[in-house]
Design a protein around this motif. Structure first.
Motif, short mmCIF file in Angstrom:
data_model
loop_
_atom_site.label_atom_id
_atom_site.label_comp_id
_atom_site.label_asym_id
_atom_site.label_seq_id
_atom_site.Cartn_x
_atom_site.Cartn_y
_atom_site.Cartn_z
N MET A 1 -70.17 0.53 -76.89
CA MET A 1 -68.85 0.14 -77.39
C MET A 1 -68.53 -1.29 -77.00
N LEU A 2 -68.81 -1.66 -75.75
CA LEU A 2 -68.53 -3.02 -75.29
C LEU A 2 -69.41 -4.04 -76.01
N ASN A 3 -70.70 -3.72 -76.14
CA ASN A 3 -71.61 -4.65 -76.82
C ASN A 3 -71.24 -4.83 -78.29
N MET A 4 -70.83 -3.74 -78.93
CA MET A 4 -70.41 -3.81 -80.33
C MET A 4 -69.23 -4.77 -80.47
N THR A 5 -68.27 -4.67 -79.55
CA THR A 5 -67.09 -5.53 -79.60
C THR A 5 -67.48 -6.99 -79.39
N LYS A 6 -68.29 -7.26 -78.36
CA LYS A 6 -68.68 -8.64 -78.05
C LYS A 6 -69.43 -9.30 -79.21
N ILE A 7 -70.45 -8.61 -79.72
CA ILE A 7 -71.29 -9.21 -80.76
C ILE A 7 -70.50 -9.45 -82.03
N SER A 8 -69.72 -8.45 -82.46
CA SER A 8 -68.97 -8.61 -83.71
C SER A 8 -67.90 -9.69 -83.57
N TYR A 9 -67.27 -9.79 -82.41
CA TYR A 9 -66.23 -10.80 -82.22
C TYR A 9 -66.83 -12.21 -82.20
N ILE A 10 -67.95 -12.38 -81.54
CA ILE A 10 -68.59 -13.69 -81.47
C ILE A 10 -69.05 -14.14 -82.86
N LEU A 11 -69.65 -13.25 -83.62
CA LEU A 11 -70.06 -13.58 -84.99
C LEU A 11 -68.84 -13.94 -85.85
N PHE A 12 -67.77 -13.20 -85.65
CA PHE A 12 -66.53 -13.48 -86.40
C PHE A 12 -66.00 -14.87 -86.06
N CYS A 13 -66.02 -15.24 -84.78
CA CYS A 13 -65.50 -16.54 -84.35
C CYS A 13 -66.29 -17.70 -84.94
N ILE A 14 -67.61 -17.54 -85.06
CA ILE A 14 -68.44 -18.60 -85.61
C ILE A 14 -68.00 -18.95 -87.03
N ILE A 15 -67.54 -17.95 -87.78
CA ILE A 15 -67.08 -18.18 -89.15
C ILE A 15 -65.61 -18.57 -89.20
N SER A 16 -64.79 -17.90 -88.41
CA SER A 16 -63.33 -18.04 -88.55
C SER A 16 -62.76 -19.30 -87.92
N ILE A 17 -63.32 -19.76 -86.81
CA ILE A 17 -62.76 -20.94 -86.14
C ILE A 17 -62.86 -22.19 -87.02
N PRO A 18 -63.99 -22.47 -87.68
CA PRO A 18 -64.01 -23.61 -88.61
C PRO A 18 -62.98 -23.47 -89.74
N ILE A 19 -62.72 -22.25 -90.18
CA ILE A 19 -61.72 -22.03 -91.23
C ILE A 19 -60.33 -22.41 -90.72
N ILE A 20 -60.01 -22.00 -89.49
CA ILE A 20 -58.70 -22.33 -88.92
C ILE A 20 -58.54 -23.83 -88.74
N VAL A 21 -59.57 -24.47 -88.21
CA VAL A 21 -59.49 -25.91 -87.91
C VAL A 21 -59.44 -26.74 -89.19
N GLU A 22 -60.20 -26.33 -90.20
CA GLU A 22 -60.31 -27.12 -91.44
C GLU A 22 -59.57 -26.46 -92.61
N ILE B 1 -71.29 -26.94 -83.13
CA ILE B 1 -70.72 -26.76 -81.80
C ILE B 1 -70.31 -25.31 -81.56
N GLU B 2 -69.86 -24.63 -82.64
CA GLU B 2 -69.52 -23.22 -82.52
C GLU B 2 -70.74 -22.39 -82.15
N LEU B 3 -71.86 -22.65 -82.82
CA LEU B 3 -73.08 -21.90 -82.54
C LEU B 3 -73.53 -22.12 -81.10
N ILE B 4 -73.47 -23.37 -80.65
CA ILE B 4 -73.90 -23.69 -79.28
C ILE B 4 -72.99 -23.02 -78.26
N VAL B 5 -71.67 -23.18 -78.47
CA VAL B 5 -70.70 -22.62 -77.52
C VAL B 5 -70.78 -21.10 -77.50
#
Length: 207
Positions: free
Chosen positions: A21-42, A188-192
């Motif tokens: 359950m914890l790993n599912m949350t971490k992995i899905s959230y990190i993958l989501f952030c890689i896509i969503s953060i550039p959308i928010i910023v740009e 930078i998202e991928l690296i971070v």
């Protein structure tokens, strides 16, 4: 994750179920952030590409709030999947359905009284948050996992998001060419995210 969650819970291996359950949350959230953060910023640049110079009112806050709601939904998804593994869904489905249905009357009341259209998204976000907290404790009543550990993991994810957002906005303010800026933010998202994923820890799970 779902077949493994069901198998582990059915065997009574609750420790492995919790790790999944914890790993599912971490992995899905990190993958989501890689896509969503550039959308928010740009968001402004992307909307200009999509809609041209005429962007409807409230579009930018709608996009931002939708992304935040989707991010919160990821935390709820891992709880739902674990509930499915337990097979004890009756009370869970009834309670969560009633909570989610509250969005409609509350939004109607606010709009009727002249509030901004963004209030619907804010209500949705608040109701989703309440639903997530309720579901967390409903699951704990069925499956005795560590709520403290889960909440700490969520806090680490939010810290990760704050760091990635801060770095992305720095790039946004320093690079003038839009395409180069977006590519730089993605890099930078991928690296971070990869670095911080190693810090958060994706637990090695024994069968």
């Amino acid at each position: 994750f779902q077949p493994q969650l069901t198998q582990s819970y059915a065997k009574g291996n609750h420790e492995r179920t919790e790790e999944l359950m914890l790993n599912m949350t971490k992995i899905s959230y990190i993958l989501f952030c890689i896509i969503s953060i550039p959308i928010i910023v740009e968001v402004k640049y992307l909307l200009n590409l999509w809609l041209g110079n005429v962007i409807p009112d409230y579009t930018e806050p709608f996009v931002f709030l939708t992304v935040v709601i989707m991010g919160l939904g990821l935390f709820h998804t891992s709880i739902t999947q674990t509930f499915l593994a337990t097979g004890k869904l009756k009370s869970f489905q009834i309670i969560t359905s009633l909570i989610i249905c509250a969005i409609l009357p509350i939004s109607w009341f606010l709009l009727k009284n002249g509030t901004s259209p963004t209030s619907v998204y804010i209500v949705t976000l608040i109701v989703y948050f309440v639903n997530w907290v309720v579901c967390l404790f409903l699951l704990h009543g069925t499956f005795k996992f560590s709520v403290k550990r889960y909440v700490r993991m969520v806090g680490e994810c939010l810290i990760l998001t704050s760091i990635a957002l801060a770095l992305s906005f720095v790039l946004h303010s320093t690079i003038q060419v839009p395409i180069l800026r977006i590519l730089s933010i993605l890099c930078i998202e991928l690296i971070v995210m990869v670095f911080l994923m190693s810090r958060l820890g994706i637990t090695r799970i024994r069968k």
